[in-house]
Design a protein around this motif. Sequence first.
Motif, PDB file in Angstrom:
ATOM      1  N   LEU A 179       0.816  -1.209   0.000  1.00  0.00           N
ATOM      2  CA  LEU A 179       0.000   0.000   0.000  1.00  0.00           C
ATOM      3  C   LEU A 179       0.853   1.263   0.000  1.00  0.00           C
ATOM      4  O   LEU A 179       0.307   2.360   0.044  1.00  0.00           O
ATOM      5  N   SER A 180       2.176   1.120  -0.054  1.00  0.00           N
ATOM      6  CA  SER A 180       3.038   2.285   0.106  1.00  0.00           C
ATOM      7  C   SER A 180       2.829   3.304  -1.006  1.00  0.00           C
ATOM      8  O   SER A 180       2.791   4.511  -0.747  1.00  0.00           O
ATOM      9  N   ALA A 181       2.683   2.837  -2.244  1.00  0.00           N
ATOM     10  CA  ALA A 181       2.520   3.766  -3.365  1.00  0.00           C
ATOM     11  C   ALA A 181       1.198   4.504  -3.280  1.00  0.00           C
ATOM     12  O   ALA A 181       1.142   5.727  -3.448  1.00  0.00           O
ATOM     13  N   THR A 182       0.109   3.773  -3.012  1.00  0.00           N
ATOM     14  CA  THR A 182      -1.189   4.440  -2.897  1.00  0.00           C
ATOM     15  C   THR A 182      -1.239   5.341  -1.669  1.00  0.00           C
ATOM     16  O   THR A 182      -1.890   6.383  -1.697  1.00  0.00           O
ATOM     17  N   ALA A 183      -0.540   4.963  -0.609  1.00  0.00           N
ATOM     18  CA  ALA A 183      -0.526   5.805   0.590  1.00  0.00           C
ATOM     19  C   ALA A 183       0.159   7.136   0.319  1.00  0.00           C
ATOM     20  O   ALA A 183      -0.313   8.188   0.778  1.00  0.00           O
ATOM     21  N   ARG A 184       1.248   7.116  -0.426  1.00  0.00           N
ATOM     22  CA  ARG A 184       1.925   8.370  -0.772  1.00  0.00           C
ATOM     23  C   ARG A 184       1.050   9.249  -1.654  1.00  0.00           C
ATOM     24  O   ARG A 184       0.960  10.465  -1.456  1.00  0.00           O
ATOM     25  N   LEU A 185       0.406   8.634  -2.637  1.00  0.00           N
ATOM     26  CA  LEU A 185      -0.504   9.381  -3.501  1.00  0.00           C
ATOM     27  C   LEU A 185      -1.687   9.918  -2.704  1.00  0.00           C
ATOM     28  O   LEU A 185      -2.112  11.057  -2.885  1.00  0.00           O
ATOM     29  N   TRP A 186      -2.238   9.071  -1.829  1.00  0.00           N
ATOM     30  CA  TRP A 186      -3.372   9.487  -1.003  1.00  0.00           C
ATOM     31  C   TRP A 186      -3.016  10.736  -0.197  1.00  0.00           C
ATOM     32  O   TRP A 186      -3.800  11.697  -0.145  1.00  0.00           O
ATOM     33  N   ALA A 187      -1.854  10.746   0.415  1.00  0.00           N
ATOM     34  CA  ALA A 187      -1.442  11.889   1.226  1.00  0.00           C
ATOM     35  C   ALA A 187      -1.350  13.152   0.377  1.00  0.00           C
ATOM     36  O   ALA A 187      -1.756  14.245   0.812  1.00  0.00           O
ATOM     37  N   ARG A 188      -0.837  13.027  -0.837  1.00  0.00           N
ATOM     38  CA  ARG A 188      -0.719  14.186  -1.743  1.00  0.00           C
ATOM     39  C   ARG A 188      -2.094  14.717  -2.129  1.00  0.00           C
ATOM     40  O   ARG A 188      -2.344  15.928  -2.106  1.00  0.00           O
ATOM     41  N   PHE A 189      -2.974  13.812  -2.514  1.00  0.00           N
ATOM     42  CA  PHE A 189      -4.322  14.233  -2.903  1.00  0.00           C
ATOM     43  C   PHE A 189      -5.089  14.802  -1.705  1.00  0.00           C
ATOM     44  O   PHE A 189      -5.761  15.836  -1.806  1.00  0.00           O
ATOM     45  N   ASN A 190      -4.991  14.118  -0.565  1.00  0.00           N
ATOM     46  CA  ASN A 190      -5.843  14.459   0.575  1.00  0.00           C
ATOM     47  C   ASN A 190      -5.576  15.855   1.127  1.00  0.00           C
ATOM     48  O   ASN A 190      -6.487  16.504   1.635  1.00  0.00           O
ATOM     49  N   THR A 191      -4.336  16.314   1.038  1.00  0.00           N
ATOM     50  CA  THR A 191      -4.013  17.618   1.633  1.00  0.00           C
ATOM     51  C   THR A 191      -4.467  18.798   0.788  1.00  0.00           C
ATOM     52  O   THR A 191      -4.409  19.934   1.260  1.00  0.00           O
ATOM     53  N   VAL A 192      -4.930  18.540  -0.438  1.00  0.00           N
ATOM     54  CA  VAL A 192      -5.291  19.662  -1.316  1.00  0.00           C
ATOM     55  C   VAL A 192      -6.736  19.607  -1.815  1.00  0.00           C
ATOM     56  O   VAL A 192      -7.154  20.477  -2.581  1.00  0.00           O
ATOM     57  N   VAL A 193      -7.524  18.624  -1.388  1.00  0.00           N
ATOM     58  CA  VAL A 193      -8.908  18.543  -1.854  1.00  0.00           C
ATOM     59  C   VAL A 193      -9.699  19.715  -1.283  1.00  0.00           C
ATOM     60  O   VAL A 193      -9.785  19.906  -0.073  1.00  0.00           O
ATOM     61  N   VAL A 194     -10.286  20.504  -2.156  1.00  0.00           N
ATOM     62  CA  VAL A 194     -10.985  21.729  -1.773  1.00  0.00           C
ATOM     63  C   VAL A 194     -12.421  21.404  -1.365  1.00  0.00           C
ATOM     64  O   VAL A 194     -13.064  20.530  -1.946  1.00  0.00           O
ATOM     65  N   ASN A 195     -12.935  22.124  -0.381  1.00  0.00           N
ATOM     66  CA  ASN A 195     -14.339  21.970  -0.001  1.00  0.00           C
ATOM     67  C   ASN A 195     -15.246  22.233  -1.197  1.00  0.00           C
ATOM     68  O   ASN A 195     -15.097  23.245  -1.888  1.00  0.00           O
ATOM     69  N   SER A 196     -16.177  21.318  -1.427  1.00  0.00           N
ATOM     70  CA  SER A 196     -17.177  21.358  -2.504  1.00  0.00           C
ATOM     71  C   SER A 196     -16.558  21.192  -3.893  1.00  0.00           C
ATOM     72  O   SER A 196     -17.224  21.450  -4.889  1.00  0.00           O
ATOM     73  N   SER A 197     -15.323  20.730  -3.973  1.00  0.00           N
ATOM     74  CA  SER A 197     -14.698  20.494  -5.276  1.00  0.00           C
ATOM     75  C   SER A 197     -15.285  19.257  -5.944  1.00  0.00           C
ATOM     76  O   SER A 197     -15.910  18.404  -5.298  1.00  0.00           O
TER      77      SER A 197
END
Length: 227
Positions: A179-197
């Motif tokens: 899960l290491s690759a998806t976990a790194r990607l998840w962290a990148r995506f999760n920190t920038v998801v905008v409210n109501s995007s």
Amino acid sequence: MGRLLLVRHGQASFGADDYDVLSETGWQQGRLLGAHLAASGTVPTVVVRGGMRRHRETVDAMLEGAGWDLTAGVDPGWDEFDHLGVVARHPDLPEGELDRRAFQALFEQATARWTSGRHDEDYPESYAAFLARVRDSLRRACEQAGPGGTVVVVTSGGPVAAACADLVHPPAGPDDGDLSATARLWARFNTVVVNSSVTRVVVGSTGPRLLTFNEHAHLAGDALTYR
């Protein structure tokens, strides 16, 4: 092809007694998003939401803004992970109340520990279990989209990021435990998801593909807080 629109809920109530309530800004974000989607010609065949109050209220705001006469189905698989529980189990918790910036730094440290998979026994829901339930919900939503349908899913930032990470870096097979690759990607995506995007996924004969991520054109200028 079918289409999925993954919508992060509007701004919740950070610092309030009940975080799981939209702020007035969150309600306005939802109304603006609904109006924006309707103006662009989007007509959902199905609306699905997670089981949290902020998901329900975002759907209500969107329906009001769009004028859609629809009833949302509920799929708890789209619920957010227990972010407060993950933070609470971090071994180096600072004392005292934290502002947004300090909480965000702590959040990133705590979720890195959670996604590592080395401390699964500390959490009621491991990262692997969280990812598995989001995969199941994504599969169900893709089936609902079918050929030519449009499914709007109202969820949280964590599941949106998990779906995106899985689409960008799918598992090698059903027993793929790395899960290491998806976990790194998840962290990148999760920190920038905008409210109501809005994040768009197309569903074709070869399965779902990520088309766009984190659209928020309806939040023009500085009129509304992004996060």
